[in-house]
Design an enzyme around this catalytic site. Structure first.
Site, PDB file in Angstrom:
ATOM      1  N   ASN A 148       0.853  -1.199   0.000  1.00 51.73           N
ATOM      2  CA  ASN A 148       0.000   0.000   0.000  1.00 51.73           C
ATOM      3  C   ASN A 148       0.880   1.237   0.000  1.00 51.73           C
ATOM      4  O   ASN A 148       1.238   1.776   1.037  1.00 51.73           O
ATOM      5  CB  ASN A 148      -0.951  -0.032   1.208  1.00 51.73           C
ATOM      6  CG  ASN A 148      -1.996  -1.119   1.055  1.00 51.73           C
ATOM      7  OD1 ASN A 148      -2.929  -0.974   0.272  1.00 51.73           O
ATOM      8  ND2 ASN A 148      -1.798  -2.228   1.752  1.00 51.73           N
ATOM      9  N   GLU A 149       1.202   1.638  -1.212  1.00 48.40           N
ATOM     10  CA  GLU A 149       2.111   2.752  -1.421  1.00 48.40           C
ATOM     11  C   GLU A 149       1.421   4.077  -1.076  1.00 48.40           C
ATOM     12  O   GLU A 149       0.198   4.123  -0.899  1.00 48.40           O
ATOM     13  CB  GLU A 149       2.565   2.771  -2.886  1.00 48.40           C
ATOM     14  CG  GLU A 149       3.315   1.514  -3.319  1.00 48.40           C
ATOM     15  CD  GLU A 149       4.731   1.420  -2.748  1.00 48.40           C
ATOM     16  OE1 GLU A 149       5.030   2.040  -1.709  1.00 48.40           O
ATOM     17  OE2 GLU A 149       5.538   0.703  -3.349  1.00 48.40           O
ATOM     18  N   PRO A 150       2.196   5.177  -0.969  1.00 52.08           N
ATOM     19  CA  PRO A 150       1.585   6.478  -0.682  1.00 52.08           C
ATOM     20  C   PRO A 150       0.394   6.743  -1.602  1.00 52.08           C
ATOM     21  O   PRO A 150       0.458   6.482  -2.809  1.00 52.08           O
ATOM     22  CB  PRO A 150       2.732   7.457  -0.943  1.00 52.08           C
ATOM     23  CG  PRO A 150       3.958   6.665  -0.604  1.00 52.08           C
ATOM     24  CD  PRO A 150       3.661   5.258  -1.068  1.00 52.08           C
TER      25      PRO A 150
END
Ligand code: GLP
Length: 248
Positions: A148-150
């Protein structure tokens, strides 16, 4: 949020593994499965080593355990050395008595048009098991949990994501160059992770200290997915001294 600081990663991993073993044993005594959410990366290796030791030396059985892994790279077959399927079997599943049918990881070999239904089915299968009893996490330097990237907020569920440039740079040595790192992955979402009864995030070493500080003491924001754990009713960080060094 609980923050537990240990002298060494081994001591932290041992403490967390003891908690997981207790959960597995109490569920087995009730004839119910324990549902574990599992993570990859270097961080959980001492934790998996301790589970294997308890299986071998203390008879800890995984016969009633069901696992769901957080994520998998898109484009990697199971036998690829860097696939999370390979990682989990090599570092845990091949050394314990878990039933193959109780192991769940997103698939890395789907066509683009098959991915949405696969993700929906993965999310549903977790729900069919009630929920994840304890979700094990590492943290990436972008603040990601799973992948869950930025930009990943707390409404996200299992889906395909593009990998952040920093994440691909961090993975480059293992793949023999950044160009070989897959561009995307399938990951549980922040909401999926927040749905676990308990969440335990491990982090070791000075390289993780700045992002640990943001996750624990910074604002709750989609810029740092791990910061949402501040809102989880039962989340704990397991840190060594170096990873905890920047905390107030
Ligand atoms: C990958 C994984 C994450 C993991 C992160 C950190 O991006 N998808 O689940 O937490 O790497 O890896 P490491 O533990 O090797 O620092």
């Amino acid at each position: 949020m609980q923050v537990n600081v240990f002298d060494t990663p081994q001591a932290a991993a041992k403490s967390l593994a003891a908690e997981v073993a207790e959960l597995i044993r109490s569920r087995a005594a009730q004839g119910r499965p324990a549902v574990l959410g599992l993570a990859t990366g270097a961080t959980p290796l001492p934790f998996y080593a301790e589970l294997i030791r308890m299986h071998r030396e203390e008879g800890l059985s995984f016969a009633h355990v069901v696992t769901f892994n957080l994520d998998e790279y898109c484009g990697l077959p199971r036998e690829h050395r860097e696939s999370y399927w390979y990682f989990m079997h090599h570092n845990l599943f091949d050394h314990i008595d878990i039933k193959p049918e109780n192991v769940n990881l997103p698939s890395g070999t789907l066509n683009a048009d098959e991915i949405p239904a696969h993700c929906a089915a993965y999310e549903q299968k977790i729900k069919d098991h009630g929920c994840i009893d304890i979700q094990i996490l590492g943290i990436g330097r972008t603040g990601h949990i799973g992948f869950n990237e930025p930009g990943s907020d707390d409404t996200t569920i299992t889906r395909q994501v593009h990998l952040d440039d920093l994440t691909r740079s961090d993975a480059a040595p293992a793949f023999g160059g950044k160009d070989n790192v897959p561009a995307s992955a399938i990951t549980m979402g922040v909401a999926t992770i927040m749905g676990a009864r308990r969440v335990a995030l491990m982090a070791w070493g000075a390289k993780k200290a700045p992002i640990v500080k943001k996750a624990v003491e910074g604002p709750v924001t989609a810029d740092v997915a791990a910061s949402y754990l501040q809102k989880h009713p039962n989340a704990a960080f397991y840190l060594d001294k170096a990873a905890a060094a920047e905390l107030a």
